[in-house]
Scaffold this active site. Structure first.
Site, PDB file in Angstrom:
ATOM      1  N   GLY A   5       0.813  -1.214   0.000  1.00  0.00           N
ATOM      2  CA  GLY A   5       0.000   0.000   0.000  1.00  0.00           C
ATOM      3  C   GLY A   5       0.839   1.252   0.000  1.00  0.00           C
ATOM      4  CB  SER A   6      -0.009   4.668   0.736  1.00  0.00           C
ATOM      5  OG  SER A   6      -0.518   4.729   2.054  1.00  0.00           O
TER       6      SER A   6
ATOM      7  CB  VAL B 162      -1.184   3.132   5.459  1.00  0.00           C
ATOM      8  CG1 VAL B 162      -1.735   1.991   6.282  1.00  0.00           C
ATOM      9  CG2 VAL B 162      -2.302   4.058   5.024  1.00  0.00           C
TER      10      VAL B 162
ATOM     11  CD  GLU C 262       6.506  -6.090  -1.941  1.00  0.00           C
ATOM     12  OE1 GLU C 262       6.517  -5.601  -3.088  1.00  0.00           O
ATOM     13  OE2 GLU C 262       7.433  -6.776  -1.487  1.00  0.00           O
TER      14      GLU C 262
ATOM     15  CB  CYS D  20       2.595  -0.605  -6.946  1.00  0.00           C
ATOM     16  SG  CYS D  20       2.142  -2.327  -6.979  1.00  0.00           S
TER      17      CYS D  20
END
Lengths: 526, 446
Positions: free
Chosen positions: B153-154, B157, B175, B209
């Site tokens: 994710g980002s 977070v 990741e 991504c």
């Protein structure tokens, strides 16, 4: 939480202002000038506390290391080999200085310093030198149908500037073995030896600028309370060895800046001694492992679990070994060390007095930070010595009914750095190996598995994350970049994947997928 | 589970992202099935103990590395490839012998509920469970102690996840995304390059991504690239991509608004696409030129069907621009000259690298897929996933023999013993003195 955040933002702002002014005043980076050398030398000889590096100074050091890394000096194989050989040379030429410094810090016998600190690091450095070319080679990987005309490889890249924080129990080894890995992987490094072993820290601080590149490798001496602030300055990797509490603080500081960490954390390593075993030899090995360096070792057995039948024989055998190793008065022995500082001495002594019954040893002398090699029996699980981590020459012996109880006991505790099992019965060894988890495992000996260059040394769960030694050090400080090198030709295969999507193209690709699923297990036409 | 419910999976993915069946089958279903077969076929060899080379003192011992599961692991999935990025780590975690708690993204709601329904039907409910929820629930979940956390994710977070994990000393695999640069330089078959870049960029409406985030090329290449891109996009999606079933949509109104705002703030010039529709969460495949390095589009990961093209004067300037930014998850170099590709490869750092194509380097299971620096750490796919969820335990099994040799290390210490030990060390290390002499000439630091 909020107050803390404000403080660090404020701090950062001040850091930036200060470093800007500081940089203006500096015309060139400080070299190991003779006057600085003599000042450091005088301080070491007089036993004064060593110069501490504050987080503010670390900003400058980090900046220089980043500039050096961006200049790509550390990437060349020749440079890495030269630095590694310089480490070997430093240890060989200053053997006496290291023996002296460790003698002052830990009363470490010359033999232990040479074998467990100097030769160990030299081994690692030479192993790296011998294997560096091979480690640096890109690794070609298995290709599938669609990539059979491409080059698919994994390339090892350095991470950048790494921070290595050593601990006081084996100060040279804990700083320099990771440093060998960092150099081999092509990084710049900043080493922070423990301030508890002041003379060794000072020695490293003085010697390293003479042997290693001054822009790429630096030594700072930061207090353990300042370390989280140093970590927050943002490194590309932090390698920390120490105890669980400090490890957690470092991990939290690293989390705030999204920095990957390797943590090697000490704990209590269980040691099971079976009824079927060669008690005399086991006692020798356990005694050596537990009491070398006055018990201050991360991999030493923390406590013994044995059956009541074996206990008496084992304790007697241990007593004989201790007599053989250190004589009737270990205080007089030149082969026995001391506690590193009064705080640790007091802590260990208190735990000793409040747990179990002293069966062997137990003498303490505060002025010398001396604790005799001590064995405790009738130790209960709730005793302070079993509840907290400790480093010291004290070996509690607990009784268990059988292997099952031992395994249950071990699994109730946090996962330790090492699990040891002494037995002539391979089934018992096998059970202990498969039914417990730990950083490493050794049957019928202790500590030696951590000295082998080919085996990874690290923890799991509460004993840490990541591992090092030998090739694993190189991997710990590298990034494995996957590379797929294609050409723009052969669109005849790739055209299947482009829109407008057609069902028959999809069926063709799915069918090709199933072709090799049975044999190789995978295929993707893309 | 995947094979039986393929239809339902495709429907759910279409509901969440308007994912065309083709893309869904390729990038969500097939890739997971391939990973599964790979793991099944290779598991027994992965589980074997790995014997290591021994030294003089340990010649009679058994020294090997044993793989053990970590325990209970948490896998948090994202919304852009809701099935693949959740199930491939799950395959690795199961292969390594762990129990797993799965948390799909609440943003891809249809897939979230489908997974929650299917997993308990096919996998043992004692060992594997699905957890739902948004930010609050995830925060509460993270207060528990796990043995490993795998997050896709980002960065924002990830930071809070890592902070929660660090309290329990839980290792993490992250990741994360990044701005994946795509540099075109030197001699190049511009038609093929345009096709591949367009495919990689607009697959899943740019919400990957590893999609090329921006393009760097010389003004000449840009002028050659634009008409090719126009042709390719028309071939792919027709004159009006909004009516084409092969083009996806943005996942939610919030993400659509973010992208439109970025587009609005940008000072670049839209040369292709630019159309959008809020009700449909549609943004046309859009290409911009005259984008500067400090443009709004260059400040954060785009994650949408918007492709800025920046011009560079030389390869070095392009590499410098890339190195000024954070390390990305992937880096692409398009050139028919292998020297250009090698220069980019050696002078930049990224999670993965691919020349003359996009995205597909992550479809080969033998290559590790992961980031570095700001794009995360740890890697997975194939054997790498198995290793990510395992603990490598060093094991040494000794016997009682050779105690005389061992005796050298025991106190009372003496110079004799030390000399013996030094001699065995010298014997053991295969370093020749000749090599030592010649290389010591360069040892003094400058």
């Amino acid at each position: 939480m909020r107050g803390e955040r404000c403080r660090s933002e404020d701090f950062q702002h001040k850091l930036q202002l200060f470093s800007a002014v500081h940089l203006q005043n500096m015309s060139s980076p400080p070299s190991p000038s003779p006057s600085r050398w003599f000042r450091a030398l005088r301080r070491t000889r007089l036993g004064e506390p060593c110069l501490k590096t504050y987080p503010l100074e670390c900003v400058d050091v980090l900046k220089r290391a980043r500039v050096a890394f961006r200049a790509r000096r550390t990437l060349k194989e020749g440079f890495r080999l030269a630095q590694l050989e310089a480490v070997v040379q430093m240890l060989e030429e200053h053997e006496c200085d290291f023996v002296d410094a460790l003698g002052r810090d830990l009363h470490k016998p010359r033999f232990e310093t040479v074998v467990s600190e100097l030769i160990l690091v030299k081994n690692e450095a030479l192993h790296a030198v011998n294997n560096l070319k091979r480690w640096m080679q890109p690794q070609h990987v298995e290709r599938n149908l669609s990539t059979s005309l491409d080059e698919c490889l994994v390339v090892s890249e350095p991470l950048g500037v790494v921070l290595i924080v050593g601990t006081w129990c084996s100060p040279v080894q804990m700083c320099l073995v990771p440093l060998v890995g960092a150099i081999a992987a092509g990084n710049c490094a900043i080493i922070s030896p423990s301030e508890c072993t002041a003379h060794t820290a000072e020695l490293l601080h003085r010697l390293i600028p003479f042997y290693l590149d001054n822009e790429c490798f630096h030594v700072i001496i930061a207090g353990s309370n300042d370390l989280p602030e140093v970590v927050e300055l943002k490194f590309d990797h932090v390698f920390f060895t120490g105890n669980g509490e400090e490890g957690s603080r470092i991990a939290q500081a690293a989390a705030r800046t999204l920095t990957p960490v390797t943590l090697i954390l000490g704990g209590k390593n269980p040691c099971y001694v079976d009824q079927q075993c060669d008690v005399a030899t086991a006692a020798q090995r356990v005694a050596w492992a537990r009491f070398h360096n006055a018990g201050q070792s991360l991999a030493a057995p923390g406590y013994i679990l044995c059956h009541a039948d074996v206990k008496a024989r084992l304790v007697q055998a241990l007593k004989c070994c201790l007599l053989q190793f250190y004589g009737s008065d270990p205080r007089e022995s030149r082969s026995y060390g001391r506690m590193v500082n009064p705080e640790l001495f007091n802590r260990t002594r208190d735990m000793l007095w409040r747990s179990g019954k002293v069966t062997v040893g137990g003498q303490v002398i505060e002025a010398e930070k001396y604790i005799a090699p001590t064995i405790l029996t009738e130790v209960a699980e709730q005793d302070p010595i079993m509840q907290q981590d400790f480093f010291g020459p004290v070996l509690p012996v607990l009784t268990v009914k059988d292997v099952d109880e031992a395994i249950d006991f071990i699994n109730k505790q946090e996962k330790p750095l090492c699990v040891y099992a002494y037995s002539s019965n391979s089934k018992v060894i096998s059970r202990l190996m498969t039914e417990t988890s730990s950083g490493s495992f050794c049957a019928n000996d202790s500590v030696v598995q951590s000295l082998m260059v080919a085996l990874p040394f690290g923890g799991v769960g509460a004993s840490g994350m990541g591992s090092y030694h030998g090739r694993h050090s190189f991997d710990a400080f590298s990034h494995r970049k996957s590379c797929l090198l294609r050409s723009t030709r052969f669109e005849c295969v790739t055209y299947l994947r482009y829109p407008p999507y057609e069902d028959r193209n999809l069926s063709l690709m799915t069918w090709a997928s199933t072709l090799s699923q049975k044999s190789q297990g995978w295929c993707q036409i893309l | 589970m995947v094979k039986d419910n393929e239809e339902r999976i495709l429907i759910a993915l279409h509901k969440d992202l308007a994912k065309p069946k083709f893309e869904a089958v390729l990038s969500e279903v097939d890739i997971v099935i391939n990973e599964l077969y790979y793991a099944i076929d290779n598991l027994s060899s992965w589980l074997k103990p790995e014997y290591v080379s021994k030294n003089l003192a340990t010649k009679l011992d058994d020294c090997f590395v044993q793989r053990q599961p970590l325990g209970v692991v948490l896998i948090i999935g994202p919304w852009n490839y809701p099935l693949q990025l959740l199930l491939i780590p799950l395959v690795a975690a199961i292969a390594a012998g762990n129990c797993v708690l799965i948390k799909p993204s609440e943003v891809s709601a249809a897939t979230d509920s489908l997974i929650a329904e299917l997993i308990p039907k096919y996998l043992s409910q004692d060992c594997y469970a699905v957890v739902h929820g948004g930010a609050e629930e995830t925060k509460a979940l993270l207060q528990n102690r796990f043995d490993h956390i795998f997050y896709t994710g980002s960065q924002t977070v990830a930071r809070s996840i890592m902070q929660a994990a660090s309290i329990h000393l839980t290792p993490v695999t992250l990741e994360l995304g990044g701005k994946c640069p795509c540099i075109i330089y030197g001699k190049i078959d511009i038609t093929a390059a345009a096709r591949r870049i367009a495919w990689a960029k607009f697959f899943n409406a740019g919400q990957s991504c590893v999609a090329p985030d921006y393009v760097l090329c010389s003004p000449a290449n840009r002028d050659a690239l634009l008409p090719e891109l126009r042709k390719v996009l028309e071939n792919f999606y027709g004159k009006d991509p909004q009516t084409c079933p092969d083009f996806s949509r943005i996942v939610s109104p919030r993400h659509w608004t973010r992208l439109m705002e970025l587009l609005g703030k940008s000072s670049g010039k839209v040369v292709l696409g630019g159309e959008s529709s809020q009700e449909d969460k549609y943004i046309a495949p859009t290409v911009l030129v005259d984008v500067a390095e400090d443009d709004a589009l260059m400040q954060e990961e785009i994650f949408g069907p918007i492709l800025p093209i920046l011009t560079i004067e030389s390869l070095e300037k392009g590499i410098e621009l890339i190195n000024r930014k954070e390390k990305p998850l992937a880096l692409y170099a398009f050139s028919d000259e292998s020297s250009v590709v090698n220069t980019v490869l050696q002078n930049t750092s990224s999670g993965g690298f691919c020349s003359n194509d996009g995205i597909i380097h992550m479809t080969l299971p033998s290559l590790p897929f992961g980031g570095v620096g700001a794009s995360g750490w740890g890697s997975y796919h194939g054997r790498w996933g198995f290793e990510a969820f395992s603990h490598r335990r060093a094991v040494m099994l000794r016997g009682w023999a050779l105690e005389r040799l061992n005796g050298l290390r025991y106190p009372p210490y003496s110079e004799d013993k030390l000399s013996w030990l030094r001699w065995t060390h010298l014997l053991g290390s295969r370093y020749s003195s000749r090599k030592a002499c010649s290389s010591r000439l360069h040892l003094r630091p400058h």
